[in-house]
Design an enzyme around this catalytic site. Structure first.
Site, mmCIF file in Angstrom:
data_model
loop_
_atom_site.group_PDB
_atom_site.id
_atom_site.type_symbol
_atom_site.label_atom_id
_atom_site.label_comp_id
_atom_site.label_asym_id
_atom_site.label_seq_id
_atom_site.Cartn_x
_atom_site.Cartn_y
_atom_site.Cartn_z
ATOM 1 N N GLY A 230 0.827 -1.193 0.000
ATOM 2 C CA GLY A 230 0.000 0.000 0.000
ATOM 3 C C GLY A 230 0.862 1.242 0.000
ATOM 4 O O GLY A 230 1.025 1.903 -1.014
ATOM 5 N N THR B 5 -11.579 1.657 -5.924
ATOM 6 C CA THR B 5 -12.875 2.294 -6.127
ATOM 7 C C THR B 5 -13.280 2.205 -7.597
ATOM 8 O O THR B 5 -12.449 2.392 -8.495
ATOM 9 C CB THR B 5 -12.820 3.769 -5.689
ATOM 10 O OG1 THR B 5 -12.511 3.832 -4.297
ATOM 11 C CG2 THR B 5 -14.140 4.480 -5.945
ATOM 12 N N ALA C 124 -5.289 13.807 -6.962
ATOM 13 C CA ALA C 124 -6.459 13.307 -6.240
ATOM 14 C C ALA C 124 -6.448 13.761 -4.783
ATOM 15 O O ALA C 124 -7.495 14.080 -4.212
ATOM 16 C CB ALA C 124 -6.510 11.784 -6.321
ATOM 17 N N ARG C 125 -5.271 13.782 -4.160
ATOM 18 C CA ARG C 125 -5.176 14.232 -2.770
ATOM 19 C C ARG C 125 -5.621 15.678 -2.627
ATOM 20 O O ARG C 125 -6.201 16.061 -1.610
ATOM 21 C CB ARG C 125 -3.734 14.082 -2.275
ATOM 22 C CG ARG C 125 -3.290 12.646 -2.069
ATOM 23 C CD ARG C 125 -1.786 12.556 -1.973
ATOM 24 N NE ARG C 125 -1.344 11.188 -1.778
ATOM 25 C CZ ARG C 125 -0.107 10.748 -2.028
ATOM 26 N NH1 ARG C 125 0.804 11.616 -2.484
ATOM 27 N NH2 ARG C 125 0.221 9.499 -1.833
ATOM 28 N N ARG D 252 -32.519 21.054 20.676
ATOM 29 C CA ARG D 252 -32.484 20.047 21.737
ATOM 30 C C ARG D 252 -32.445 20.743 23.101
ATOM 31 O O ARG D 252 -31.515 21.525 23.372
ATOM 32 C CB ARG D 252 -31.251 19.155 21.569
ATOM 33 C CG ARG D 252 -30.999 18.177 22.709
ATOM 34 C CD ARG D 252 -32.072 17.125 22.840
ATOM 35 N NE ARG D 252 -31.646 16.054 23.738
ATOM 36 C CZ ARG D 252 -32.423 15.055 24.111
ATOM 37 N NH1 ARG D 252 -33.670 14.978 23.650
ATOM 38 N NH2 ARG D 252 -31.964 14.112 24.922
ATOM 39 N N GLU E 86 -4.798 7.049 -0.345
ATOM 40 C CA GLU E 86 -4.003 8.062 -1.041
ATOM 41 C C GLU E 86 -3.005 8.735 -0.107
ATOM 42 O O GLU E 86 -2.765 9.937 -0.169
ATOM 43 C CB GLU E 86 -4.928 9.077 -1.729
ATOM 44 C CG GLU E 86 -5.746 8.420 -2.829
ATOM 45 C CD GLU E 86 -6.742 9.343 -3.490
ATOM 46 O OE1 GLU E 86 -6.519 10.568 -3.460
ATOM 47 O OE2 GLU E 86 -7.744 8.840 -4.036
#
Length: 396
Positions: A149, A176, A254-255, A280, A375
């Site tokens: 990896g 993916t 991509a990062r 709430r 990544e």
């Protein structure tokens, strides 16, 4: 001395006024993607996540293609030619819906399409990119292996020459889009170094079994790629790159999208907690009126909008051709780490409701555990920055 101009009102959704940094076209692209996600993802995503599937991936891909979201920062071949900041804004809005949707777009555009666009032949570009930009062809990117990896240089997938052909054998993991892809960009060892191959997924010997039983990125197609002596023609290889600089440059692109996208997940969680705190009631009044809750909200807002500002700065550097890989590591390390902390703090404000899929917080938190790892793990980005700061290589 002239009187000071009237200050605009404080905007809780944009406390730093970051929208002032954006051009009208930037805002239009952001709003288009936000509207698409609100209509096509948000009403269904909790159900998809609970079922562990992403139905009609191909239909979603065609819709994303129709709004220009696939390969949007690339030029020509049907791509939108958007700026880096515009692409980042799209990633933020997609991940505010779900990390799995942003991953679909990121792997398609920033990995598979980017590799072909930057390193492919003109014939490869003409064959694949227009269909991928339109969403008619889904792509995947095969780099990570079961035993390799963070150290892709040790990959075992191998391509050997056989006459005029290449024969590709090996396995890739955690891919993916793999099971729905029509084309895979696969990186392999060769006698001449690491090379990239454009592999039609209907090639004999290629298979992509889907990985099940995930507790993160459940609304995303994740697969193993198996290449059993896949025979490819000589022109299947990406001609313009040899070595790890090819896949690593794709990963850097991509990062960058993750730097923005992670802030989308953080924003969705923060907004959910903020709204919940106003309605709430405990001890006779909304919990947002207690000091500890306000401290949490203030700290989350600071980290969220600092992260968006950092993403915007990196985007401007990318548009100017000045963005270094170390700076992308800086952004991914900080923003994903802070996004996870925002999700966890948001969960405390929601109390027991924070673990319910009626709210997005736990879904985003579990998704970000994958985003933190893929990544480039935290440790890898720390070492990238450590090497840049000291000049000393601690990877080995």
């Amino acid at each position: 001395m002239s009187a000071p101009s009237k200050l605009p009102p404080f905007d809780a959704g944009d406390p730093l006024g970051l929208d002032d940094l954006l051009e009208p076209e930037d805002l239009a692209i952001r709003d288009t993607v936000r509207s698409w996600a609100a209509d096509r993802v948000l009403p269904y995503i909790a159900d998809w996540y609970e079922r562990g599937e992403l139905p009609d991936v191909r239909g979603l891909a065609r819709e994303l293609g129709s709004i220009g979201a696939l390969g949007m920062s690339l030029t020509g071949y049907g791509c939108a030619g958007a700026s880096a900041v515009q692409y980042g804004l799209a990633c933020l809005e997609l991940e505010a819906a779900d990390s799995g949707i942003r991953s679909l777009v990121s792997v398609q555009g920033s990995l598979a399409m980017y590799a072909i666009h930057r390193f492919g032949s003109e014939e490869q570009k003409q064959r694949w990119l227009p269909g991928m930009a339109a969403g008619g062809i889904i792509g995947c990117f095969g780099l990570t292996e079961p035993d390799h990896g963070s150290d892709p240089a040790g990959m075992r997938t191998f391509a050997k020459r056989d006459g005029g052909d290449w024969v590709l054998t090996g396995r890739k993991m955690w891919i993916t889009n793999g099971s729905v892809a029509g084309v895979a960009v696969v990186w392999a060892q060769t006698d001449g170094g690491i090379r990239g191959f454009v592999v039609p997924t209907d090639a004999p010997g290629f298979s992509a079994p889907e990985i099940k039983h995930k507790w993160s990125l459940r609304a995303s197609v994740t697969s193993e790629l198996v290449m059993d002596e896949v025979r490819l023609p000589a022109d299947a290889v990406l001609p313009d790159v040899t070595g790890l600089k090819g896949p690593l440059s794709c990963l850097s692109h991509a990062r960058y999208g993750i730097v923005w996208g992670s802030m989308g997940a953080a924003r969705a969680s923060f907004e959910s907690a903020l709204e919940y705190s106003k309605t709430r009631e405990q001890f006779g009044r909304p919990i947002g009126g207690f000091q500890l809750t306000q401290a949490k909200l203030a700290d989350m807002a600071v980290e969220l909008h600092k992260g968006i500002l950092l993403a915007h700065h990196l985007g401007r550097r990318m548009d100017a051709g000045k963005l270094r890989p170390e700076q992308v590591s800086f952004g991914k390390l900080n923003n994903v780490r802070e996004a996870i902390e925002i999700c966890r703090t948001s969960r405390t404000i929601l109390g027991a409701n924070g673990i319910s899929l009626e709210y997005p917080v736990m879904r985003h938190a579990t998704n970000l555990e994958s985003v933190l790892t893929y990544e480039g793990t935290v440790e890898m980005h720390q070492l990238v920055l450590g090497k840049a700061l000291t000049g000393l290589d601690a990877f080995r």
